[in-house]
Design a protein around this motif. Structure first.
Motif, mmCIF file in Angstrom:
data_model
loop_
_atom_site.group_PDB
_atom_site.id
_atom_site.type_symbol
_atom_site.label_atom_id
_atom_site.label_comp_id
_atom_site.label_asym_id
_atom_site.label_seq_id
_atom_site.Cartn_x
_atom_site.Cartn_y
_atom_site.Cartn_z
ATOM 1 N N UNK A 93 58.845 -117.772 158.870
ATOM 2 C CA UNK A 93 58.909 -119.214 159.031
ATOM 3 C C UNK A 93 58.495 -119.564 160.440
ATOM 4 N N UNK A 94 58.286 -120.858 160.699
ATOM 5 C CA UNK A 94 57.852 -121.321 162.018
ATOM 6 C C UNK A 94 58.949 -122.095 162.734
ATOM 7 N N UNK A 95 59.705 -122.890 161.982
ATOM 8 C CA UNK A 95 60.816 -123.657 162.552
ATOM 9 C C UNK A 95 62.077 -123.394 161.740
ATOM 10 N N UNK A 96 63.210 -123.378 162.451
ATOM 11 C CA UNK A 96 64.507 -123.202 161.806
ATOM 12 C C UNK A 96 65.500 -124.136 162.487
ATOM 13 N N UNK A 97 66.432 -124.685 161.711
ATOM 14 C CA UNK A 97 67.470 -125.495 162.338
ATOM 15 C C UNK A 97 68.848 -124.934 162.016
ATOM 16 N N UNK A 98 69.855 -125.520 162.608
ATOM 17 C CA UNK A 98 71.206 -124.977 162.512
ATOM 18 C C UNK A 98 71.742 -125.006 161.088
ATOM 19 N N UNK A 99 71.155 -125.858 160.235
ATOM 20 C CA UNK A 99 71.603 -125.966 158.847
ATOM 21 C C UNK A 99 70.904 -124.981 157.914
ATOM 22 N N UNK A 100 70.108 -124.091 158.479
ATOM 23 C CA UNK A 100 69.448 -123.073 157.663
ATOM 24 C C UNK A 100 68.190 -123.536 156.979
ATOM 25 N N UNK A 101 67.654 -124.682 157.381
ATOM 26 C CA UNK A 101 66.381 -125.142 156.822
ATOM 27 C C UNK A 101 65.233 -124.368 157.466
ATOM 28 N N UNK A 102 64.224 -124.068 156.656
ATOM 29 C CA UNK A 102 63.080 -123.288 157.112
ATOM 30 C C UNK A 102 61.812 -124.115 156.920
ATOM 31 N N UNK B 66 63.512 -122.886 167.250
ATOM 32 C CA UNK B 66 64.890 -123.146 166.815
ATOM 33 C C UNK B 66 65.255 -124.555 167.256
ATOM 34 N N UNK B 67 65.133 -125.476 166.316
ATOM 35 C CA UNK B 67 65.185 -126.901 166.614
ATOM 36 C C UNK B 67 66.425 -127.542 165.987
ATOM 37 N N UNK B 68 66.731 -128.751 166.465
ATOM 38 C CA UNK B 68 67.872 -129.490 165.918
ATOM 39 C C UNK B 68 67.637 -129.841 164.449
ATOM 40 N N UNK B 69 66.398 -130.240 164.140
ATOM 41 C CA UNK B 69 66.041 -130.564 162.761
ATOM 42 C C UNK B 69 64.574 -130.200 162.544
ATOM 43 N N UNK B 70 64.296 -129.453 161.479
ATOM 44 C CA UNK B 70 62.917 -129.045 161.216
ATOM 45 C C UNK B 70 62.068 -130.257 160.869
ATOM 46 N N UNK B 71 60.770 -130.167 161.145
ATOM 47 C CA UNK B 71 59.860 -131.271 160.840
ATOM 48 C C UNK B 71 59.650 -131.428 159.336
ATOM 49 N N UNK B 72 59.761 -130.330 158.617
ATOM 50 C CA UNK B 72 59.582 -130.364 157.164
ATOM 51 C C UNK B 72 60.385 -129.198 156.579
ATOM 52 N N UNK B 73 61.099 -129.455 155.500
ATOM 53 C CA UNK B 73 61.894 -128.397 154.867
ATOM 54 C C UNK B 73 61.081 -127.738 153.764
ATOM 55 N N UNK B 74 60.564 -126.551 154.055
ATOM 56 C CA UNK B 74 59.830 -125.786 153.055
ATOM 57 C C UNK B 74 60.789 -125.157 152.059
ATOM 58 N N UNK B 75 61.883 -124.630 152.585
ATOM 59 C CA UNK B 75 62.931 -124.051 151.740
ATOM 60 C C UNK B 75 64.226 -124.059 152.530
ATOM 61 N N UNK B 76 65.327 -123.912 151.841
ATOM 62 C CA UNK B 76 66.618 -123.980 152.534
ATOM 63 C C UNK B 76 67.649 -123.106 151.817
ATOM 64 N N UNK B 77 68.708 -122.812 152.550
ATOM 65 C CA UNK B 77 69.849 -122.131 151.963
ATOM 66 C C UNK B 77 69.603 -120.665 151.670
ATOM 67 N N UNK B 78 70.660 -119.968 151.415
ATOM 68 C CA UNK B 78 70.631 -118.564 150.980
ATOM 69 C C UNK B 78 70.029 -117.618 152.015
ATOM 70 N N UNK B 79 69.847 -118.091 153.233
ATOM 71 C CA UNK B 79 69.478 -117.161 154.294
ATOM 72 C C UNK B 79 70.639 -116.206 154.525
ATOM 73 N N UNK B 80 70.324 -115.046 155.043
ATOM 74 C CA UNK B 80 71.380 -114.115 155.441
ATOM 75 C C UNK B 80 71.336 -113.899 156.944
ATOM 76 N N UNK B 81 70.214 -113.399 157.444
ATOM 77 C CA UNK B 81 70.078 -113.139 158.873
ATOM 78 C C UNK B 81 68.721 -113.626 159.364
ATOM 79 N N UNK B 82 68.677 -114.000 160.636
ATOM 80 C CA UNK B 82 67.424 -114.232 161.349
ATOM 81 C C UNK B 82 67.446 -113.347 162.589
ATOM 82 N N UNK B 83 66.433 -112.508 162.734
ATOM 83 C CA UNK B 83 66.354 -111.580 163.855
ATOM 84 C C UNK B 83 65.216 -112.017 164.766
ATOM 85 N N UNK B 84 65.506 -112.201 166.041
ATOM 86 C CA UNK B 84 64.519 -112.645 167.018
ATOM 87 C C UNK B 84 64.466 -111.644 168.177
#
Length: 241
Positions: free
Chosen positions: A105-114, A157-175
């Motif tokens: 993904x390119x953008x992620x927000x605190x609510x797990x939106x991608x 890692x933004x407050x709110x993504x510009x567009x929600x491609x998909x959301x939820x069911x994430x487990x981990x993000x490794x940076x």
């Protein structure tokens, strides 16, 4: 072990490898060199019965040394135990049988939106991105979705993504700086890499950090570093850096 003895790509690869368990069925797509190597490391170190699936359709390839083409080279099929085509991977996930999927993904927000679609307004974007592709199916349906991203800054890692491609069911993000875990509907800071600091993570994240305690990602072991050189002699794990 001193920091100079390993690189961020080594930390990320070992960290991801240690998230994988024996007997899990795990899939990676194109441009997924780092997780591909992490899967091979897991099979070599602690998860010999892990099932490796990929874009060419090779099940448990014995070699990844010539899989350089977008991590989807012929080596992944030519040295495989069996053939499992891509369309069956999506069916497997939708039936609840895919344990882990590696996605981007390119953008992620605190609510797990991608966001993997656009930067800016959808109808007049500053940048148009590749889109969801398999992510829109696999993130909602795989048991555990792991995202890796080699860039960690406030534009990612933004407050709110510009567009929600998909959301939820994430487990981990490794940076390159840390690991986030998605729980209670929010991204939580799980661990900070030993080459980074809380201040660096905070200053490069566009939302408030949530955490229960400050923990650090384990350093790669000597055995892991030796195995990485053996299974990844061309250093595919660092190709995105």
């Amino acid at each position: 072990m001193r920091n100079k003895e390993y690189r961020v790509s080594d930390i990320m690869t070992c960290c991801i490898s240690n998230m994988l368990q024996d007997n899990e069925t795990v899939f990676h797509g194109v441009s997924s060199h780092l997780p591909m190597v992490a899967m091979k490391l897991a099979k070599s170190m602690h998860a010999p019965e892990l099932v490796h699936l990929n874009i060419p359709g090779g099940v448990n390839p014995s070699s990844i040394k010539n899989a350089s083409y977008s991590s989807a080279g012929a080596d992944l099929l030519g040295t495989a135990e069996a053939y499992f085509p891509l369309e069956e991977v999506f069916d497997l996930s939708m039936r609840g049988k895919l344990d882990v999927a590696f996605l981007g993904g390119i953008q992620f927000d605190i609510n797990g939106n991608v966001n993997a679609s656009v930067i800016g307004d959808y109808h007049k974007p500053k940048v148009r991105l590749p889109g969801g592709a398999g992510s829109a199916v696999l993130i909602p349906t795989a048991k555990k979705a792991i995202i890796w991203r080699v860039k960690h800054d406030k534009r990612t890692f933004v407050e709110q993504v510009d567009f929600t491609t998909t959301r939820g069911n994430l487990w981990k993000i490794v940076t390159p700086l840390c690991v986030f875990e998605f729980r209670k509907g929010k991204l939580y800071l799980e661990s900070i890499h030993p080459t980074s600091s809380f201040e660096e993570v905070r200053d490069n994240t566009g939302f408030e950090l949530l955490y229960d305690e400050i923990k650090f990602t384990p350093e790669p072991t000597e055995q892991e570093l030796v195995m990485l050189k053996k299974i990844d002699p061309y250093d595919y794990r660092s190709i995105e850096f």
